[in-house]
Design an enzyme around this catalytic site. Structure first.
Site, PDB file in Angstrom:
ATOM      1  N   CYS A 136       0.798  -1.033   0.067  1.00 46.37           N
ATOM      2  CA  CYS A 136       0.061   0.037   0.021  1.00 46.37           C
ATOM      3  C   CYS A 136       0.899   1.252   0.189  1.00 46.37           C
ATOM      4  CB  CYS A 136      -1.071   0.020   1.471  1.00 46.37           C
ATOM      5  SG  CYS A 136      -0.170   0.138   2.893  1.00 46.37           S
ATOM      6  N   CYS A 157      -1.353   0.609   7.494  1.00 44.96           N
ATOM      7  CA  CYS A 157      -2.836   0.192   7.694  1.00 44.96           C
ATOM      8  C   CYS A 157      -3.150  -0.880   6.520  1.00 44.96           C
ATOM      9  CB  CYS A 157      -3.806   1.491   7.156  1.00 44.96           C
ATOM     10  SG  CYS A 157      -3.368   3.003   8.314  1.00 44.96           S
TER      11      CYS A 157
HETATM   12  P1  4NP Z   1      -1.938   2.613   4.045  1.00 48.28           P
HETATM   13  O1  4NP Z   1      -2.303   4.157   4.786  1.00 48.28           O
HETATM   14  O2  4NP Z   1      -1.153   3.230   2.941  1.00 48.28           O
HETATM   15  O3  4NP Z   1      -2.926   1.916   4.040  1.00 48.28           O
HETATM   16  O4  4NP Z   1      -0.840   2.215   5.233  1.00 48.28           O
HETATM   17  C1  4NP Z   1      -1.828   5.226   4.832  1.00 48.28           C
HETATM   18  C2  4NP Z   1      -0.934   5.438   5.767  1.00 48.28           C
HETATM   19  C3  4NP Z   1      -0.237   6.442   5.920  1.00 48.28           C
HETATM   20  C4  4NP Z   1      -0.474   7.566   5.087  1.00 48.28           C
HETATM   21  C5  4NP Z   1      -1.387   7.617   3.793  1.00 48.28           C
HETATM   22  C6  4NP Z   1      -2.062   6.180   4.045  1.00 48.28           C
HETATM   23  N1  4NP Z   1       0.194   8.781   5.135  1.00 48.28           N
HETATM   24  O5  4NP Z   1      -0.047   9.904   4.354  1.00 48.28           O
HETATM   25  O6  4NP Z   1       1.112   9.145   5.884  1.00 48.28           O
END
Ligand code: 4NP
Length: 167
Positions: free
Chosen positions: A16, A21
């Site tokens: 991701c 997450c």
């Molecule tokens: P993930 O979610 O890609 O599902 O881990 C995110 C976690 C952090 C951020 C964006 C999405 N961020 O902008 O810090």
């Protein structure tokens, strides 16, 4: 997608943006489903983010809570995907279209880019938009939706792996 000729495990990396997450949740769900299917030794799972903001951090507290509530264990440290990882992964599964494009941009050749897919393309019932929506800036219900989608997609992926690893 058969077993590797030398009998080594099939390697899947879930990716991701932040690796705190969606992809750690996908890693926990897929690992549990592989264990239940008797494929824990045949398929190795890990995860990463395309971005580096959270490298070294644990999974988001909301992701840990949502996983724990459904009985999935978590022990995670965030990492950033690097192009050299393609050499050690058979299948790289993106959570959304932006992750997919970034991973394909990093791929050294078109054959490698072909090994990057959307995780939800393995959910036979998913229609339309195949993104797992980013829950980071939303509320707890976003994490429940993500888990619902991940469980269905991982069921479909395990079915595909079971059939192809048996042949
Ligand atoms: P993930 O979610 O890609 O599902 O881990 C995110 C976690 C952090 C951020 C964006 C999405 N961020 O902008 O810090």
């Amino acid at each position: 997608m058969g077993l590797m000729p030398n009998g080594s495990p099939y390697r899947v990396c879930l990716v991701c943006l932040g690796n705190i997450c969606r992809s750690p949740m996908a890693e926990a769900v897929l690992r549990a489903k592989l264990l239940a299917a008797g494929l824990a030794g045949a398929v190795v799972v890990d995860s990463a983010g395309t971005g580096d903001w959270h490298v070294g951090h644990g999974a988001d507290a909301r992701a840990r809570a949502a996983l724990g509530a459904r009985g999935y264990p978590t022990d995670h440290t965030a990492r950033q995907f690097a192009a050299r990882w393609f050499a050690d992964r058979d299948l790289v599964l993106a959570m959304d279209g932006a992750n997919l494009r970034e991973l394909r941009r990093l791929a050294p050749d078109p054959e490698t880019a072909e090994r990057v897919r959307l995780l939800r393309s393995y959910d036979p019932k998913a229609t339309g938009d195949l993104d797992v929506p980013d829950p980071y800036f939303g509320g707890d219900d976003g994490f429940e939706l993500v888990l619902d989608q991940l469980e269905r997609a991982c069921d479909g992926l395990v079915d595909v792996l079971r059939r192809s690893l048996a042949s």
